[in-house]
Motif scaffolding. Sequence first.
Motif, mmCIF file in Angstrom:
data_model
loop_
_atom_site.group_PDB
_atom_site.id
_atom_site.type_symbol
_atom_site.label_atom_id
_atom_site.label_comp_id
_atom_site.label_asym_id
_atom_site.label_seq_id
_atom_site.Cartn_x
_atom_site.Cartn_y
_atom_site.Cartn_z
ATOM 1 N N GLU A 75 41.220 36.049 36.678
ATOM 2 C CA GLU A 75 39.920 35.834 35.604
ATOM 3 C C GLU A 75 39.332 34.440 35.793
ATOM 4 O OE1 GLU A 75 40.172 36.012 31.706
ATOM 5 O OE2 GLU A 75 38.467 37.426 31.514
ATOM 6 N N GLN A 76 40.046 33.478 35.746
ATOM 7 C CA GLN A 76 39.577 32.063 35.666
ATOM 8 C C GLN A 76 39.319 31.763 37.152
ATOM 9 O OE1 GLN A 76 43.292 30.304 34.592
ATOM 10 N NE2 GLN A 76 42.481 29.912 32.540
ATOM 11 N N ALA A 77 39.920 32.190 38.209
ATOM 12 C CA ALA A 77 39.389 31.805 39.573
ATOM 13 C C ALA A 77 38.115 32.477 39.776
ATOM 14 C CB ALA A 77 40.359 32.228 40.471
ATOM 15 N N VAL A 78 37.863 33.928 39.504
ATOM 16 C CA VAL A 78 36.661 34.638 39.795
ATOM 17 C C VAL A 78 35.412 33.984 38.876
ATOM 18 C CG1 VAL A 78 35.529 36.783 39.653
ATOM 19 C CG2 VAL A 78 37.802 36.712 40.434
ATOM 20 N N HIS A 79 35.801 33.690 37.796
ATOM 21 C CA HIS A 79 34.684 32.862 36.687
ATOM 22 C C HIS A 79 34.172 31.670 37.485
ATOM 23 C CE1 HIS A 79 32.558 32.014 33.291
ATOM 24 N NE2 HIS A 79 33.195 30.819 33.162
ATOM 25 N N ALA A 80 35.083 30.931 38.114
ATOM 26 C CA ALA A 80 34.924 29.435 38.489
ATOM 27 C C ALA A 80 34.320 29.635 39.872
ATOM 28 C CB ALA A 80 36.301 28.893 38.902
ATOM 29 N N TYR A 81 34.644 30.622 40.713
ATOM 30 C CA TYR A 81 33.830 30.809 42.064
ATOM 31 C C TYR A 81 32.407 31.292 41.617
ATOM 32 C CZ TYR A 81 32.211 32.127 46.576
ATOM 33 O OH TYR A 81 31.663 32.356 47.692
ATOM 34 N N GLU A 82 32.061 32.346 40.790
ATOM 35 C CA GLU A 82 30.997 33.028 40.323
ATOM 36 C C GLU A 82 29.990 31.664 39.829
ATOM 37 O OE1 GLU A 82 31.667 36.400 38.144
ATOM 38 O OE2 GLU A 82 32.025 37.608 40.175
ATOM 39 N N SER A 83 30.493 31.088 38.934
ATOM 40 C CA SER A 83 29.699 29.953 38.295
ATOM 41 C C SER A 83 29.469 29.032 39.141
ATOM 42 C CB SER A 83 30.621 29.281 36.997
ATOM 43 O OG SER A 83 31.084 30.300 36.107
ATOM 44 N N PHE A 84 30.220 28.701 40.081
ATOM 45 C CA PHE A 84 29.865 27.532 41.004
ATOM 46 C C PHE A 84 28.975 27.886 42.107
ATOM 47 C CE2 PHE A 84 30.464 25.654 45.115
ATOM 48 C CZ PHE A 84 30.372 24.230 44.939
ATOM 49 N N VAL A 85 28.872 29.206 42.407
ATOM 50 C CA VAL A 85 27.783 29.819 43.359
ATOM 51 C C VAL A 85 26.506 29.845 42.462
ATOM 52 C CG1 VAL A 85 26.911 31.840 44.256
ATOM 53 C CG2 VAL A 85 29.353 31.326 44.530
#
Length: 78
Positions: A40-50
Amino acid sequence: MTWYVVFCGRKPGVYEDWGMCQAQVSGYNNSNYKKYKTMEQAVHAYESFVLCTRGTLDQAQPEKCKINNPDSCIWSLA
Protein backbone atom coordinates in the motif's frame (compact mmCIF):
# COMPACT_ATOMS: atom_id res chain seq x y z
CA MET A 1 7.52 -8.38 2.84
CA THR A 2 9.51 -5.48 1.43
CA TRP A 3 8.41 -3.52 -1.64
CA TYR A 4 10.45 -1.21 -3.87
CA VAL A 5 9.49 1.77 -5.99
CA VAL A 6 11.64 2.69 -8.97
CA PHE A 7 11.13 6.39 -9.62
CA CYS A 8 13.85 6.66 -12.29
CA GLY A 9 15.10 3.54 -14.02
CA ARG A 10 14.61 1.35 -17.04
CA LYS A 11 10.97 0.69 -16.14
CA PRO A 12 9.61 2.81 -13.27
CA GLY A 13 7.04 1.17 -11.06
CA VAL A 14 6.44 -0.96 -7.97
CA TYR A 15 8.44 -4.16 -7.45
CA GLU A 16 8.03 -6.86 -4.84
CA ASP A 17 11.65 -7.93 -4.50
CA TRP A 18 15.13 -6.47 -4.66
CA GLY A 19 16.19 -8.51 -7.69
CA MET A 20 13.42 -7.06 -9.84
CA CYS A 21 14.16 -3.54 -8.60
CA GLN A 22 17.90 -3.95 -9.06
CA ALA A 23 17.41 -5.01 -12.69
CA GLN A 24 15.72 -1.64 -13.34
CA VAL A 25 18.29 0.60 -11.63
CA SER A 26 21.67 -1.14 -11.88
CA GLY A 27 23.87 0.75 -14.34
CA TYR A 28 21.14 3.31 -15.07
CA ASN A 29 22.43 6.89 -14.69
CA ASN A 30 20.56 8.97 -12.11
CA SER A 31 18.45 6.00 -11.02
CA ASN A 32 16.27 6.55 -7.99
CA TYR A 33 14.39 4.00 -5.91
CA LYS A 34 13.14 3.50 -2.37
CA LYS A 35 12.15 0.57 -0.15
CA TYR A 36 8.74 0.41 1.56
CA LYS A 37 7.34 -1.91 4.22
CA THR A 38 3.94 -2.48 2.60
CA MET A 39 2.52 -2.72 -0.90
CA GLU A 40 0.00 0.00 0.00
CA GLN A 41 2.79 2.44 0.89
CA ALA A 42 4.74 1.60 -2.27
CA VAL A 43 1.76 1.99 -4.60
CA HIS A 44 0.75 5.23 -2.90
CA ALA A 45 4.29 6.61 -3.22
CA TYR A 46 4.52 5.72 -6.90
CA GLU A 47 1.07 7.05 -7.79
CA SER A 48 1.70 10.28 -5.87
CA PHE A 49 5.03 10.72 -7.59
CA VAL A 50 3.52 10.21 -11.05
CA LEU A 51 0.80 12.76 -10.29
CA CYS A 52 3.34 15.21 -8.87
CA THR A 53 5.65 15.03 -11.88
CA ARG A 54 2.72 14.83 -14.32
CA GLY A 55 4.70 12.38 -16.41
CA THR A 56 7.29 15.03 -17.27
CA LEU A 57 10.33 12.86 -16.53
CA ASP A 58 11.91 11.56 -19.70
CA GLN A 59 12.92 7.99 -18.88
CA ALA A 60 14.52 7.61 -22.31
CA GLN A 61 17.07 10.27 -21.38
CA PRO A 62 18.59 9.31 -18.00
CA GLU A 63 20.52 12.58 -17.77
CA LYS A 64 17.16 14.37 -17.52
CA CYS A 65 15.79 12.00 -14.90
CA LYS A 66 17.18 13.65 -11.78
CA ILE A 67 15.24 13.41 -8.57
CA ASN A 68 16.73 14.84 -5.41
CA ASN A 69 13.94 13.80 -3.06
CA PRO A 70 11.00 11.75 -4.35
CA ASP A 71 9.36 12.03 -0.92
CA SER A 72 8.73 15.72 -1.60
CA CYS A 73 6.07 14.54 -4.06
CA ILE A 74 4.46 11.96 -1.79
CA TRP A 75 1.40 12.97 0.15
CA SER A 76 0.50 11.55 3.53
CA LEU A 77 -1.62 8.41 3.76
CA ALA A 78 -3.48 9.98 6.70
